[in-house]
Motif scaffolding. Structure first.
Motif, PDB file in Angstrom:
ATOM      1  N   ASN A 148     -10.891 -11.185   7.416  1.00  0.00           N
ATOM      2  CA  ASN A 148     -11.684 -11.440   8.618  1.00  0.00           C
ATOM      3  C   ASN A 148     -13.057 -10.760   8.566  1.00  0.00           C
ATOM      4  N   LEU A 182      -0.364  -5.907   4.501  1.00  0.00           N
ATOM      5  CA  LEU A 182      -0.664  -7.155   5.195  1.00  0.00           C
ATOM      6  C   LEU A 182      -1.778  -6.955   6.209  1.00  0.00           C
ATOM      7  N   ARG A 183      -1.721  -5.867   6.956  1.00  0.00           N
ATOM      8  CA  ARG A 183      -2.776  -5.564   7.927  1.00  0.00           C
ATOM      9  C   ARG A 183      -4.118  -5.376   7.234  1.00  0.00           C
ATOM     10  N   MET A 184      -4.102  -4.656   6.108  1.00  0.00           N
ATOM     11  CA  MET A 184      -5.341  -4.430   5.364  1.00  0.00           C
ATOM     12  C   MET A 184      -5.912  -5.750   4.851  1.00  0.00           C
ATOM     13  N   GLN A 185      -5.031  -6.632   4.368  1.00  0.00           N
ATOM     14  CA  GLN A 185      -5.483  -7.919   3.834  1.00  0.00           C
ATOM     15  C   GLN A 185      -6.066  -8.789   4.941  1.00  0.00           C
ATOM     16  N   LEU A 186      -5.436  -8.775   6.119  1.00  0.00           N
ATOM     17  CA  LEU A 186      -5.948  -9.557   7.240  1.00  0.00           C
ATOM     18  C   LEU A 186      -7.329  -9.072   7.664  1.00  0.00           C
ATOM     19  N   ARG A 187      -7.512  -7.755   7.713  1.00  0.00           N
ATOM     20  CA  ARG A 187      -8.825  -7.194   8.066  1.00  0.00           C
ATOM     21  C   ARG A 187      -9.863  -7.580   7.018  1.00  0.00           C
ATOM     22  N   LYS A 188      -9.435  -7.549   5.751  1.00  0.00           N
ATOM     23  CA  LYS A 188     -10.338  -7.906   4.664  1.00  0.00           C
ATOM     24  C   LYS A 188     -10.757  -9.365   4.760  1.00  0.00           C
ATOM     25  N   TYR A 210       0.859  -1.198   0.000  1.00  0.00           N
ATOM     26  CA  TYR A 210       0.000   0.000   0.000  1.00  0.00           C
ATOM     27  C   TYR A 210       0.885   1.234   0.000  1.00  0.00           C
ATOM     28  N   VAL A 226       3.908  -3.933   5.309  1.00  0.00           N
ATOM     29  CA  VAL A 226       3.259  -4.195   6.592  1.00  0.00           C
ATOM     30  C   VAL A 226       1.824  -3.680   6.584  1.00  0.00           C
ATOM     31  N   ILE A 227       1.624  -2.463   6.100  1.00  0.00           N
ATOM     32  CA  ILE A 227       0.277  -1.894   6.051  1.00  0.00           C
ATOM     33  C   ILE A 227      -0.628  -2.738   5.165  1.00  0.00           C
ATOM     34  N   TRP A 231       7.487  -0.712   5.297  1.00  0.00           N
ATOM     35  CA  TRP A 231       6.268  -0.319   6.003  1.00  0.00           C
ATOM     36  C   TRP A 231       5.044  -0.427   5.092  1.00  0.00           C
TER      37      TRP A 231
END
Length: 264
Positions: A264, A256-262, A139, A253-254, A250
């Protein structure tokens, strides 16, 4: 109302699947004056036939695609940056952007030009995501900052007035994967360019290509970026490269966080 013509430079070589996605994405745009400039490097995989199909569609569709014009060429070139330079020379638009990916909305070009005009900017950029299908990989969130701290706009989102190319020149073809970075260093280093920013993801970039082709590709890209800084006499190039690497990590990392939220 000022409605500048926008020239989208599309370079391709034996990549008909991605090219089809890109041109279909362009044809969704609601902006009233878009010129597609397609530079093919002499493809042998059916890309040329696809270009001809879309050229005929645009030229003979009546009002259906009245917002679009198209010019194209297919011949051997000396790589992607040579192709970009050819496209810019062929272009007749007031604003130029290099486009080989996908827009995230149908009014992306309209948003770029509205911001460009309202701020009386020389160029404008936005956020983007790198994606492998539906999976986010990176991202790119880069509000305006300092090149000395590793900041740099995302080149695929950069919409530039033609006179900037006239003033600073085109892409240097001796670079394999970082000529776009060198070009942006060249136009940004003295701080005189008026650059607008849209805090929105307007572009989805296909994951891969010359600047993200694994560790080896990233290493070559980083080496060329250092050479670009040195060649443009930017102070403390090694420190800038370190900051650039940190920013890149970074971004992953961002994403990856967005993909995990998506998921879930």
């Amino acid at each position: 109302m000022n409605i500048p013509k926008v020239s989208l430079i599309m370079t391709t070589y034996n990549s008909h699947e991605n090219f089809t996605k890109s041109i279909e994405s362009v044809l969704t745009q609601d902006y009233p004056s878009i010129e597609l400039v397609i530079v093919d490097g002499g493809s042998t995989d059916g890309t040329v036939e696809i270009i001809k199909k879309y050229a005929s569609l645009i030229e003979n569709s009546g009002d259906a695609y009245k917002n679009f014009t198209i010019v194209w060429i297919s011949e051997k070139d000396d790589g992607i940056y040579d192709g970009m330079n050819k496209g810019i020379r062929m272009a007749s638009g007031d604003v130029i952007a290099v486009f080989n990916d996908e827009f995230t909305c149908t009014d992306a070009v309209s948003k770029y030009i509205r911001t460009l005009n309202e701020g009386d900017y020389d160029a404008v950029h936005s956020d983007l995501v790198y994606a492998d299908g539906d999976t986010l990989k990176r991202y790119w969130h880069m509000p305006n900052g300092s090149i000395h701290l590793g900041w740099m706009p995302a080149h695929p989102t950069l919409y530039i007035r033609r006179e900037i190319y006239d003033r600073y020149g085109l892409y240097k073809t001796e670079y394999h994967s970082s000529s776009d970075y060198e070009f942006m260093i060249r136009i940004l280093r003295d701080g005189t360019l008026k650059l607008g920013y849209i805090p929105e993801v307007l572009m989805k970039m296909f994951y891969g290509g010359t600047s993200s082709a694994g560790i080896k590709g990233y290493g070559r890209n980083t080496k060329e970026a250092y050479q670009a800084l040195v060649g443009n006499k930017v102070a403390f190039p090694a420190l800038i490269i370190i900051c650039r690497i940190i920013r890149t990590l970074w971004q992953y990392v961002i994403a990856l966080r967005m993909q995990l939220r998506k998921n879930n």
